[in-house]
Design an enzyme around this catalytic site. Structure first.
Site, short mmCIF file in Angstrom:
data_model
loop_
_atom_site.label_atom_id
_atom_site.label_comp_id
_atom_site.label_asym_id
_atom_site.label_seq_id
_atom_site.Cartn_x
_atom_site.Cartn_y
_atom_site.Cartn_z
NE ARG A 235 2.69 25.36 75.00
CZ ARG A 235 3.17 25.62 76.20
NH1 ARG A 235 3.81 24.71 76.85
NH2 ARG A 235 3.02 26.81 76.73
CD GLU A 264 2.91 19.46 79.20
OE1 GLU A 264 2.31 18.86 78.29
OE2 GLU A 264 4.13 19.65 79.21
CG HIS A 296 6.36 17.32 77.50
ND1 HIS A 296 5.73 18.53 77.55
CD2 HIS A 296 7.25 17.43 76.48
CE1 HIS A 296 6.22 19.32 76.63
NE2 HIS A 296 7.14 18.67 75.95
#
Ligand code: NAI
Length: 345
Positions: A235, A264, A296
């Site tokens: 994360r 992000e 991601h």
């Protein structure tokens, strides 16, 4: 059940349609994100299906509820984008997909390590331009190196097993791990400080919680070996990005692999190739030759997408049939649980 699917990408549609052969829900796909502006698209749909970057704040939920929506099916683990208290007070049910494929993320993590070490992405570009020089492509053997895994849960354990196969020595820091895991996974549980000091490669697999927020900061970087490889597929906010940039500039961090980024939300999952990226921290990271960033995608395998679709549709069937759904989220879920969940996606 009639379901309005928001934020649909081609792969969402493909996998949901495939799985729906077994569930027979009436799915309508919408490309836009869910927001106050797009919520009217869901008028008359008792269920909606959304992703991590859709907006489900109190005003959106209010609009959805007035239009007849009673079920929110998240096709992701995280639910920090949902105002659970508002959903509960409006009598709406929220379900999610708690985990998809730890193998997908673990294998991708090791892929990032191998690529960064041997600079395969750079070699790919060079060769396409007729440059066959090996200057600057020197790597090291993984065999015999020490890898520190921060967070030895489902994904961390698989990363450990793969690296054991390479002949690496694995250290782990996890305040909640049972000592028996040391024998089970052939690793040594150590303090955070020892992990920072002894590891040639550090891989982050802990959830984002108040404890792990910026766990990689200037102080922890200071304790690391010069030239350490740092990988983050967990994360974004586990890392203090500005501190990492300083670490890269000083050479303390030798290579950095990131599949996640603190900010992000404004970037990932979209094609911004014709726009100016306004995030100066992110663009600074892109200037380093020893940094590999992806948007991601560690979870992005056929198996994970199949699992996401199956679980989402099965959750909807459970609620439609009035059966207890193991993946229903309750408003009283603690911050820690929410943070853990949101870190998955
Ligand atoms: P998990 O819950 O199985 O493992 C997390 C581990 O972290 C647990 O063993 C827990 O005890 C440990 N932990 C908790 N607090 C800690 C702390 N303060 N310091 C060190 N360790 C701590 O979760 P799983 O499935 O292994 O996922 C790990 C993370 O991977 C997720 O939280 C998520 O952030 C990330 N993820 C990333 C994806 C991607 O596509 N890039 C997709 C899915 C998950």
């Amino acid at each position: 059940m009639k379901v309005a699917v928001f934020n649909t990408k081609s792969y969402d549609k493909e996998f949901l349609c495939l799985s729906n052969a077994n569930y027979h829900h009436d799915l309508t796909f919408f490309e836009p994100h869910l927001s106050l502006e797009t919520a009217p698209l869901a008028a008359g749909y008792p269920a909606i299906c959304v992703f991590v970057n859709d907006i489900l704040d109190a005003s959106v939920l209010q609009t959805l509820s007035q239009q007849g929506t009673k079920l929110i099916a998240l096709r992701c683990a995280g639910y920090n984008n949902v105002d659970l208290e508002a959903a509960q007070s409006l009598g709406m049910t929220v379900v999610r997909v708690p985990a998809y494929s730890p193998y997908a993320v673990a294998e991708y993590t090791v892929g990032m390590m191998l690529d960064l070490n041997r600079k395969i992405h750079r070699a790919y570009s060079r060769v396409r331009e007729g440059n066959f020089s090996l200057e600057g492509l020197l790597g090291f053997d993984f065999y015999g190196k020490t890898v520190g895994i921060l967070g030895i849960g489902k994904i961390g354990a698989i990363v450990c097993r793969i690296l054991n196969g390479f002949g690496c020595k694995v250290l782990a820091f996890d305040p909640y791990a049972k000592p028996a895991i040391q024998e089970e996974l052939d690793l040594r549980l150590v303090s955070k400080e020892a992990l920072f000091a002894e590891s040639d490669i550090i891989s982050l697999h802990c959830p984002l919680t108040p404890e792990t927020f910026h766990i990689i900061d200037a102080h922890s970087i200071e304790q690391m070996k010069p030239g350490v490889m740092l990988i983050n597929t967990s994360r974004g906010a586990v890392i203090d990005t500005r501190a990492v940039i300083e670490g890269l500039k000083s050479g303390k961090i030798g290579t950095l692999g990131m599949d996640v980024y603190e900010e992000e939300g404004d970037l990932f999952f979209q094609d911004l190739s014709c726009q100016v990226i306004k995030d100066d921290v992110f663009t600074r990271l892109l200037t380093f030759p020893n940094v590999l960033i992806t948007g991601h995608q560690a979870f992005f395998t056929k198996e994970a997408l199949t699992h996401i679709s199956e679980t989402t549709l099965s959750n909807i069937s459970d609620i439609e049939a009035g059966r207890p759904c193991p993946n229903q989220i309750k408003a009283e879920a603690s911050y820690a649980v929410a943070a853990t969940a949101s870190s998955g996606h």
